[in-house]
Write a protein that holds these residues in place. Structure first.
Motif, short mmCIF file in Angstrom:
data_model
loop_
_atom_site.label_atom_id
_atom_site.label_comp_id
_atom_site.label_asym_id
_atom_site.label_seq_id
_atom_site.Cartn_x
_atom_site.Cartn_y
_atom_site.Cartn_z
N ALA A 110 7.09 11.27 5.01
CA ALA A 110 8.51 10.50 4.69
C ALA A 110 8.04 9.05 4.42
N TYR A 111 7.30 8.37 5.44
CA TYR A 111 7.11 6.90 5.45
C TYR A 111 5.75 6.45 4.49
N THR A 112 4.94 7.30 4.63
CA THR A 112 3.57 6.69 4.14
C THR A 112 3.38 6.69 2.82
N ASP A 113 2.86 5.36 2.32
CA ASP A 113 2.37 5.34 0.97
C ASP A 113 1.16 4.42 0.87
N LYS A 114 0.29 4.30 -0.21
CA LYS A 114 -0.94 3.59 -0.30
C LYS A 114 -0.62 2.28 -0.07
N ARG A 118 -2.46 0.43 7.23
CA ARG A 118 -2.81 1.46 8.04
C ARG A 118 -2.06 1.87 9.53
N PHE A 119 -2.19 0.43 10.08
CA PHE A 119 -1.37 0.30 11.47
C PHE A 119 0.09 0.55 11.22
N VAL A 120 0.70 0.09 10.17
CA VAL A 120 2.16 0.32 9.97
C VAL A 120 2.31 1.82 9.48
N ARG A 121 1.66 2.49 8.87
CA ARG A 121 1.82 3.92 8.65
C ARG A 121 1.82 4.87 9.74
N LEU A 122 1.33 4.17 10.71
CA LEU A 122 1.10 4.96 12.10
C LEU A 122 2.03 4.63 13.05
N LEU A 166 -2.89 13.43 12.85
CA LEU A 166 -3.26 14.35 12.29
C LEU A 166 -3.16 14.17 10.89
N LEU A 167 -1.80 14.03 10.42
CA LEU A 167 -1.32 13.86 8.98
C LEU A 167 -1.97 12.48 8.59
N TRP A 168 -2.21 11.65 9.26
CA TRP A 168 -2.71 10.08 8.85
C TRP A 168 -3.97 10.58 8.46
N VAL A 169 -4.81 11.52 9.39
CA VAL A 169 -6.19 11.48 8.82
C VAL A 169 -6.55 12.33 7.67
N ILE A 170 -5.47 13.34 7.62
CA ILE A 170 -5.56 14.27 6.33
C ILE A 170 -5.24 13.39 5.18
N THR A 171 -4.23 12.49 5.24
CA THR A 171 -3.84 11.51 4.23
C THR A 171 -5.14 10.70 3.74
N GLU A 172 -5.62 10.08 4.79
CA GLU A 172 -6.66 9.27 4.43
C GLU A 172 -8.03 9.69 3.90
#
Length: 182
Positions: A110-114, A118-122, A166-172
């Motif tokens: 819901a929060y992540t975009d490019k 990176r730190f803020v996305r986590l 986990l989702l952050w790694v997949i997204t990256e």
């Protein structure tokens, strides 16, 4: 010379960017709705009285015995109950961590975009999930037979962090593959 593109290159690039932004906004809205629904599911579980929650855990403990322990069905009722009680604590704590890991993944979606670092996305999804865990434990203070535990907030926070990571790694990985294909 006539272009093979229906629009000039810059206009096509702009149209593609616009399409990507629309898709990203749609994805984020879907994840937000799913996160809110999941928060309601967590709240519903937390609203169950202590007796109902203990009954649920006992059923899960017996199911674990039936699936994982050879000959469990042949045990006496008392021995089956003892087994269910023995696995009750790990079952409850695993459920806590798992439900909050799922929430963490949904919050990242819901929060992540490019555009965000990176730190803020986590950090932001983890913070939101941890605050929700704290409010959920406060809510349990008002449910008969339940209690709010700081240790559960910590466990839930770790669950959120696992899901977020986990989702952050997949997204990256996905974004790096997209970048290479350009």
């Amino acid at each position: 010379m006539r272009s093979v593109f229906p629009c000039d290159k810059m206009a096509c690039v702009d149209n593609a960017k616009e399409l990507v932004v629309k898709q990203m906004k749609r994805r984020k809205r879907i994840f937000l709705v799913l996160a809110i629904i999941w928060m309601l599911v967590i709240s519903a579980f937390s609203s169950r009285t202590g007796d109902l929650s203990a009954t649920d855990s006992g059923r899960i403990g017996r199911l674990i015995g039936q699936v994982l322990v050879p000959g469990f069905e042949d045990w006496s009722e008392e021995k089956q109950d003892q087994f269910a009680e023995k696995v009750d604590y790990p079952v409850r704590k695993t459920a806590h961590a798992t439900e909050y890991a799922i929430l963490g993944m949904l919050l990242v979606g819901a929060y992540t975009d490019k555009e965000k670092g990176r730190f803020v996305r986590l950090l932001i999804p983890w913070f939101i999930g941890t605050i929700y865990a704290a409010t959920d434990e406060i809510h349990q203070l008002f449910v008969p037979g339940r209690s709010g535990q700081i240790s559960d907030v910590c466990l839930d926070s770790i669950g959120v962090l696992i899901g977020v990571s986990l989702l952050w790694v997949i997204t990256e990985i996905k974004w790096k593959k997209e970048k290479r294909s350009l």
